[in-house]
Every structure is written in C-alpha cells, then in structure tokens.
Design a protein around this motif. Structure first.
Motif, PDB file in Angstrom:
ATOM      1  N   VAL A 104     -12.143  44.264 -13.433  1.00  0.00           N
ATOM      2  CA  VAL A 104     -13.481  43.722 -13.236  1.00  0.00           C
ATOM      3  C   VAL A 104     -14.471  44.734 -13.795  1.00  0.00           C
ATOM      4  O   VAL A 104     -14.150  45.899 -13.989  1.00  0.00           O
ATOM      5  N   SER A 105     -15.701  44.287 -14.034  1.00  0.00           N
ATOM      6  CA  SER A 105     -16.694  45.199 -14.616  1.00  0.00           C
ATOM      7  C   SER A 105     -17.279  46.142 -13.572  1.00  0.00           C
ATOM      8  O   SER A 105     -17.813  47.204 -13.904  1.00  0.00           O
TER       9      SER A 105
ATOM     10  N   GLU B 109     -18.499  42.423  -8.600  1.00  0.00           N
ATOM     11  CA  GLU B 109     -17.762  41.193  -8.880  1.00  0.00           C
ATOM     12  C   GLU B 109     -16.860  40.787  -7.727  1.00  0.00           C
ATOM     13  O   GLU B 109     -16.400  39.654  -7.646  1.00  0.00           O
TER      14      GLU B 109
END
Length: 212
Positions: free
Chosen positions: A206-207, A211
């Motif tokens: 995930v960034s 998220e």
C-alpha cells in the motif's frame, strides 16, 4: 483489506518511511559527513542505506567514496553523524507523522492488537516521544536491543517475543526491501509501504497506512 490483517494479534512497524519520514534527515547528516571527507553523496547513493544499521550505512558511504578507516575512526564518524541527525530530529513534532499513522495505531488499539516498533534506529524511543505516540506502543525493539541488521530477522523475532506472540500471529509493516526480507525470514505476513515494483517480496503493498 485481507483476512490476515483482520485477524492479526500483533503489528510490528518499522519507523523510517512507515511512521515518519526521517530518511531526509539521515540523508542530510550522511551528506554532511561525506562532504567533510571530500566526496559527494547523492540521494541515489542514499537509497542503499535504507533499512540498514548505522555502522553498515557508514561502510556503504565509505565504499561510495572509495575510503577505508579503522574501527575507532569509524565509530567516531558514526557518532558524529548521529549528533548531526539528532540535531535535525530534535525539531520533530506530530505534524511530521505520515498520513493515517495516528488513526491506524489508535484503531489497532481499540481492537486489542499488540503493537511493537521494530527499527534499526538507536533513536527510536526519542523519536516516538517527539511525535507524541510512544504510548501507543507496547514495546520498542531498536538498534539498542539487537545486534544483527535487516535483512536478518532478529529485530522482528525479538519484537514478537516481547509481545508474547508467535510469528504467525504478527504482521510486519515495512518500506524497505531489506525490511521486507527480514519480515519474510521471520515467518511473518508483510505489508510493504511504498511502490510495488520495489517491494515485490511483500504480501501486500500500500502507499501508506492511510489506505488501511
């Protein structure tokens, strides 16, 4: 997000790049040291330092400059770099937390998930205090507690033991390739924070924690 995340009993977080971006301050301190030694040190060079210990980082920096020194000299250099770094991070506050960190840690707390920090940094406790989130962690395992740097799994296995859990019950959150490798070597599910092409060994990428 995944069944594993829904049922984890322990969450182990790396510090730099996951909780807060202190990498920029490490870079500035290393660049300053390299400048004193007479060679340039770029952001591209700095990529090799992510997730490794202070002394290994110094070795990489000296390799970049084509220099070698004895252990006593290297220890003095590492201490000098750390003094520069501590000067930078002394200005840290909650505003430097990465997006979603406080909310996600608090949410884990409400679900009864045990929380640990697993970082090579020897300043981890100081940084958590500056960010005002130290109280959200059940244990802090940093460079003062372990000898072997990532990708060795020692830091995560130690955190796991201190939480009183097995590796299968814990999830590691990491932004560095060496850290992802350490988490997998420890037998844990690993969430990579960053770019999928750089963290291919992670189970999920995930960034950022926002998220989740």
């Amino acid at each position: 997000m995944t069944v594993i995340l829904e049922h984890m009993k322990g969450a182990i977080f790396d510090l730099d790049g996951v909780i807060v971006d202190t990498a920029k301050y490490h870079f500035l301190a290393w660049r300053s040291l390299a400048g004193e030694l007479g060679f340039p040190f770029t952001e591209a060079d700095n990529e090799r330092l992510k997730g490794v210990s202070r002394m290994r980082s110094l070795d990489i920096l000296l390799e970049t400059g084509g220099l070698s020194f004895g252990e006593a000299e290297k220890l003095a250099m590492a201490e000098k770099k750390n003094r520069l770094y501590v000067e930078y991070i002394s200005q840290l506050d909650e505003s430097e937390l990465l997006p979603g960190v406080s909310a996600y840690l608090t949410w884990l707390r409400t679900r009864g998930v045990a929380i640990a920090l697993g970082s090579a940094s020897k300043n981890a406790g100081f940084i958590l205090d500056k960010l005002n989130i130290a109280g959200l962690f059940d244990t802090v395992v940093d460079g003062n507690k372990v000898l072997r740097a990532k990708p060795d799994p020692e830091v995560f296995l130690t955190a796991c033991r201190e939480l009183g859990l097995g590796p299968q019950d814990c999830v590691v959150f990491e932004d560095a390739e060496a850290g992802v490798a350490a988490g997998k070597a420890a037998g844990m599910y690993v969430v990579g924070i960053g770019r999928p092409e750089l963290l291919k060994a992670a189970d999920l990428v995930v960034s950022g924690l926002h998220e989740l």
